[in-house]
Design a protein around this motif. Structure first.
Motif, PDB file in Angstrom:
ATOM      1  N   GLY A 227      -0.155  -2.707   7.109  1.00  0.00           N
ATOM      2  CA  GLY A 227       1.302  -2.749   7.020  1.00  0.00           C
ATOM      3  C   GLY A 227       1.903  -1.448   7.474  1.00  0.00           C
ATOM      4  N   ILE A 228       1.437  -0.360   6.884  1.00  0.00           N
ATOM      5  CA  ILE A 228       1.917   0.970   7.234  1.00  0.00           C
ATOM      6  C   ILE A 228       0.742   1.936   7.096  1.00  0.00           C
ATOM      7  N   GLY A 229       0.630   2.894   8.029  1.00  0.00           N
ATOM      8  CA  GLY A 229      -0.483   3.821   7.932  1.00  0.00           C
ATOM      9  C   GLY A 229      -0.477   4.855   9.035  1.00  0.00           C
ATOM     10  N   THR A 230      -1.457   5.744   8.970  1.00  0.00           N
ATOM     11  CA  THR A 230      -1.641   6.804   9.953  1.00  0.00           C
ATOM     12  C   THR A 230      -2.713   6.389  10.958  1.00  0.00           C
ATOM     13  N   VAL A 231      -2.885   7.187  11.987  1.00  0.00           N
ATOM     14  CA  VAL A 231      -3.987   6.961  12.927  1.00  0.00           C
ATOM     15  C   VAL A 231      -5.315   6.983  12.174  1.00  0.00           C
ATOM     16  N   ARG A 232      -5.445   7.916  11.246  1.00  0.00           N
ATOM     17  CA  ARG A 232      -6.679   8.006  10.464  1.00  0.00           C
ATOM     18  C   ARG A 232      -6.929   6.715   9.671  1.00  0.00           C
ATOM     19  N   CYS A 233      -5.884   6.154   9.070  1.00  0.00           N
ATOM     20  CA  CYS A 233      -6.024   4.900   8.335  1.00  0.00           C
ATOM     21  C   CYS A 233      -6.516   3.784   9.244  1.00  0.00           C
TER      22      CYS A 233
END
Length: 421
Positions: A227-233
């Motif tokens: 849904g929502i996150g960083t590149v790392r996620c």
């Protein structure tokens, strides 16, 4: 371009909804519920840990409620196979359509050197392929039984897995995508077959996508699941390289599928999938196995929910903080507790070995909507009872002298429930 800003509370609800944890559980769980859930979250991590139940079974319970675990067997072992085992986050079940996207990926474990093995044991790869082709599906032990003694002999006194040459060749062929588990047997061993026979009929005829195209699609799946996150996620979900993941994120952003967003108090570049919904509230209630996709990326978990969490199975007992097999408890939009659980199969009871209340989350909204002690205890008892019923356990019990500030509350509530029934 205007960048949308979300509160931390909104980001939590987005993450929970993207994982399908906020949906009403069906009265009767069908095969379609199973396969749709796996497609939604992208994968189910497989692990041999069986303290409560097999690791890949519990995320389905968290989302669907009690279900017949035979449905997972039908989806993974009966033609046409809807899910297949491969290397994704770790060993995982993925939808059959995702399988071709991962054929380029390799584990690169120490000792898995195809050239060195072929030099030491000429024709071994051909032998293993032929055994599986002629007699499969087979376990590694069955394949070793068909091979000659020199190839099946296991080394002694060496550190590590101590695999035989046959077992090593088998794992290399699995890693390369030439062999695929057709199923897991009752002992949870992989039963290998030729990949061409294990895949659904329409999959082998497809040309595997190029690596860059595959990574874009995997990041698309991961971003929907987050849904929502960083590149790392996004990279962590399928164990992708972060630099390659960033290129995929840029490509998806250029096509309008990923939207840059900011979250109050979260100081990293963030993206939200364009189809992501932002619920006004969530009524989620679930116990999350340590291998649940919502808790994969521990830094994200801490920043979103305020929970510092790690699996302590491999930590010496005297150094553990919370217990051996600890499950976070999700209630509403918060992780409000954690419980160390064990299914005592001999006595038919689900045992609470420790229970700890969590402090309110990292933002004012979390503190304002945090459930009170009584609500938290009653809801946790309800979810533990649901899990016990699904396991076939006759009761939930709190271990004598169980540590944790929530253990006494649970014991009292369980005793009260017993009295009134």
């Amino acid at each position: 371009m205007t960048v949308r800003t979300l509160s931390l509370a909104q980001a939590r609800r987005v993450a929970i909804a993207a994982q399908g944890l906020d949906r009403q559980r069906p009265d009767i769980v069908s095969l379609r519920h199973i396969t749709d859930t796996i497609k939604r979250i992208g994968l189910l991590q497989i692990d041999s840990v069986n303290i409560v139940a097999r690791a890949h079974l519990l995320p389905l319970l968290a989302r669907l409620g009690p279900y017949d675990i035979g449905l997972v067997g039908r989806a993974s072992a009966r033609a046409p196979r809807r899910i297949l085992e491969t290397w994704a986050h770790e060993a995982s079940y993925v939808p059959a359509t995702t399988f071709p996207l991962l054929t380029w990926n390799r584990r690169r474990w120490p000792g898995m050197d195809p050239e060195a093995l072929a030099a030491e044991h000429p024709e071994l790869f051909r032998l293993v392929r032929d055994i599986v082709a002629d007699h499969g599906p087979l376990t590694s032990r069955e394949i070793e039984a068909f091979a000659d003694a020199a190839h099946a002999k296991r080394p002694h006194g060496q550190w590590g897995w101590e695999w035989s040459p046959v077992k090593t060749a088998l794992e290399i062929l699995f890693d390369a995508g030439e062999l695929t588990p057709a199923r897991r047997n009752a002992q949870f061993e992989r039963v290998y077959d030729l990949t061409s026979r294990a895949l659904p009929p329409d999959i082998p005829s497809q040309i595997p996508p190029a690596k860059d195209e595959a990574i874009i699609e995997l990041v698309r799946i991961a971003s929907r699941a987050h849904g929502i996150g960083t590149v790392r996620c996004f990279a962590d979900y399928f164990r992708l390289n972060q630099r390659e993941t960033r290129r995929a994120v840029d490509a998806l952003q250029a096509h309008g599928e990923l939207l840059p967003v900011t979250v109050t108090g979260w100081n990293h570049p963030l993206w939200m999938h364009s189809q992501t919904r932002v619920p006004r509230r969530t009524n989620a209630r679930a116990l999350l196995v340590p291998f649940d996709p919502l808790v994969f990326e521990r830094r994200r978990l801490l920043e979103l929910f305020g929970m510092h969490y790690r699996l302590e199975i491999y930590t010496p007992a005297h150094k553990r903080t919370y217990g051996y097999y600890v499950l976070p408890f999700l209630l509403g939009e918060h992780l409000v507790a954690r419980v160390d659980l064990k299914y005592d199969r001999k006595h038919g009871v689900l045992v609470v070995r420790a229970a700890y209340a969590e402090p309110p989350g990292p933002d004012d909204a979390a503190r304002a909507t945090w459930p009170d002690r009584t609500t938290r205890g009653k809801e946790l008892i309800a979810e533990l009872t649901t899990m016990a019923s699904w396991l076939g356990a006759g009761d939930v019990v709190v271990e004598d002298a169980a540590p944790g500030d929530l253990s006494a509350d649970l014991h009292e509530l369980l005793s009260y429930n017993t009295l009134i029934t």
